[in-house]
Design an enzyme around this catalytic site. Structure first.
Site, short mmCIF file in Angstrom:
data_model
loop_
_atom_site.label_atom_id
_atom_site.label_comp_id
_atom_site.label_asym_id
_atom_site.label_seq_id
_atom_site.Cartn_x
_atom_site.Cartn_y
_atom_site.Cartn_z
N THR A 70 0.82 -1.21 0.00
CA THR A 70 0.00 0.00 0.00
C THR A 70 0.86 1.26 0.00
OG1 THR A 70 -1.52 1.27 1.41
CG2 THR A 70 -0.09 -0.26 2.53
N ASP A 71 0.27 2.37 -0.45
CA ASP A 71 0.99 3.65 -0.39
C ASP A 71 1.08 4.17 1.05
OD1 ASP A 71 -1.67 4.39 -0.01
OD2 ASP A 71 -1.72 5.89 -1.61
N GLU A 72 0.29 3.58 1.97
CA GLU A 72 0.27 4.10 3.35
C GLU A 72 1.61 3.91 4.05
OE1 GLU A 72 -3.10 3.50 5.78
OE2 GLU A 72 -4.49 3.54 4.11
N TYR A 90 -1.82 -0.44 11.03
CA TYR A 90 -1.96 -1.12 9.73
C TYR A 90 -0.76 -0.84 8.84
CZ TYR A 90 -3.32 -1.58 4.81
OH TYR A 90 -3.32 -1.87 3.46
N SER A 96 2.42 -2.42 9.96
CA SER A 96 2.50 -3.87 9.70
C SER A 96 2.78 -4.13 8.22
CB SER A 96 1.21 -4.57 10.16
OG SER A 96 0.11 -4.22 9.34
N LYS A 97 2.19 -3.32 7.33
CA LYS A 97 2.46 -3.51 5.90
C LYS A 97 3.92 -3.13 5.60
CE LYS A 97 0.01 -4.57 2.98
NZ LYS A 97 -0.44 -5.89 2.44
N LYS A 99 -15.18 0.59 4.53
CA LYS A 99 -14.30 1.58 3.91
C LYS A 99 -15.17 2.72 3.36
CE LYS A 99 -10.92 -1.41 4.55
NZ LYS A 99 -10.46 -2.40 3.61
N PRO A 156 -7.51 8.74 14.97
CA PRO A 156 -6.20 9.07 15.55
C PRO A 156 -5.09 8.83 14.53
CG PRO A 156 -7.43 7.54 16.97
CD PRO A 156 -8.19 7.65 15.68
N GLY A 157 -4.12 9.72 14.48
CA GLY A 157 -2.98 9.55 13.56
C GLY A 157 -3.38 9.62 12.10
#
Ligand code: NAD
Ligand code: DAU
Length: 348
Positions: A131-133, A156, A159-160, A195, A288-289
């Site tokens: 992912t781009d995250e 998330y 972890s990715k 989502k 959050p975040g």
């Protein structure tokens, strides 16, 4: 005949990838490995379940011995790994679940592939879908490129990012032939209604509040899911080993602008007066975040592999909304049971 393992093929993106590979490559034997968590649904791939080149395997990637035995028995030539816990809000509630599936699960697949392939990597490929995250958050300017430093902010994305690092490390240390892609926000049919886009379509249909986090000025880069599946197909076949490719929609939207357009289209589709669905918009406590902005520079995959999105956002959104309106049984099935308690906890 090539044997390809696709993980997470009963989920949103995985179902589109499995369908594409089963239909386009009759010479491949496609194995779809999925634990069928709340996000996995065999309904998503019902149309191809009887194809002779398709096998479904119910199993958990966190189960080390199961994964090792599966690889020993099947001797896969390629892996396309999509199985993951994928929702940021859930990762804030239960980070360890994300470490187990996204990190340990990926490690089990890497170890099994390494054990089977070490000594003869010819024709083998481990494709890790990310992912781009992992790049964190952009300010008002700039784009994520393949060389942007990792800076994940949510459990998330951490972890990715961790799983991406392990995939790369197995390439450097053991020579495992891998490719990684980092993609922006997908939308389209079979997207689980936790989502933003499918949640809001479902809530508009049911006249429920549309919970916009914070001030709604967060920006995402949206890509139609079938265009992601095309990109995955291209990278799997033509991408270079040990390379990363960013995939994006060239399509940035502030959440509140996207939601406003969605409401306008839904008003037309549902025969409501203009502005009726927008009255459901409700600003709620921020995530959050919360990352301010994601935007992908997809020029590498564009120039090297000739990929670009095939549909405009207007076209993709229309297809998506029509799909949800025509598949309300699917929506009702996935929003029964455990969904109700998730929703209550998240939005009460
Ligand atoms: P999803 O949540 O819709 O589907 C995930 C699938 O993985 C489900 O079928 C689930 O049953 C399965 N799964 C979960 N845990 C498992 C386990 N322990 N063992 C086996 N199967 C398990 O996710 P998605 O949105 O389709 O995302 C697929 C992949 O693409 C993920 O790796 C995600 O990080 C990545 N990605 C998603 C997006 C997006 O916008 N949705 C964008 C970029 C990258
Ligand atoms: O960028 C790729 C990522 O996109 C994927 O890796 C993730 O798996 C996928 O879930 C998605 O993450 P986001 O957090 O961007 O998607 P989500 O649909 O949860 O939220 C999109 C934006 O909408 C984000 O700014 C948060 C906001 N939002 C979301 C929900 C669910 C709201 O304002 N209200 C909501 O109820």
């Amino acid at each position: 005949m090539k044997k390809i393992l696709i993980t997470g093929g009963a989920g949103f993106i995985g179902s589109h990838v499995v369908r594409r590979f089963v239909n386009n490559y009759p010479e491949y034997q496609i194995f779809n490995l999925d634990a069928l968590t709340y996000a996995g649904n065999l309904e998503n791939i019902k149309d191809i379940e009887k194809e002779p080149n398709y096998t479904f395997v119910k199993g958990d990637i966190t189960d080390e011995s199961f994964i090792e035995t599966l690889f020993q028995n099947q001797q896969f030539d390629g892996v396309i790994h999509l199985a993951a816990e994928s929702h940021v809000d859930r990762s804030i509630e239960d980070p360890l679940a994300f470490v187990k599936t996204n990190v340990i699960g990926t490690m089990n697949l890497l170890n099994a592939a390494k054990k089977q392939w070490l000594g003869n990597f010819d024709g083998k490929r481990f494709y890790h879908v990310s992912t781009d995250e992992v790049y964190g958050s952009l300010g008002a300017e700039g784009l994520f490129t393949e060389t942007t430093a990792y800076d994940p902010n949510s459990p998330y994305s951490a972890s990715k990012a961790s799983s991406d690092h392990f995939v790369r490390a197995y390439g450097e240390t053991y020579g495992l032939p891998y490719v990684i892609t980092n993609c922006s926000n997908n939308y389209g049919p079979y997207h689980f209604p936790e989502k933003l886009i499918p949640l809001f379509i479902n809530n508009i249909i049911n006249n429920k509040p549309l919970p916009v986090y914070g001030d709604g000025n967060y920006t995402r880069d949206w890509l139609f899911v079938k265009d992601h599946a095309v990109a995955i197909d291209l990278v799997f076949h033509d991408g270079k080993n040990h390379e990363t490719y960013n995939i994006g929609g060239f399509n940035e939207w502030k959440n509140i602008d996207l939601v406003t357009v969605l409401c306008q289209i839904m008003d037309q589709k549902l025969g409501r007066t203009t502005g009726e669905s927008a009255q459901l918009i409700t600003y709620v406590k921020d995530r959050p975040g919360h990352d301010l902005r994601y935007a992908i520079d997809a020029s590498k995959i564009n120039t090297q592999l000739g990929w670009k999105p095939s549909v405009t956002f207007e076209q993709g959104l229309e297809i998506t909304i029509d799909w949800y309106l025509n598949n309300q049984d699917w929506l009702n099935n996935v929003t029964s049971g455990a969904y109700a308690s998730y929703y209550e906890k998240q939005y009460s």
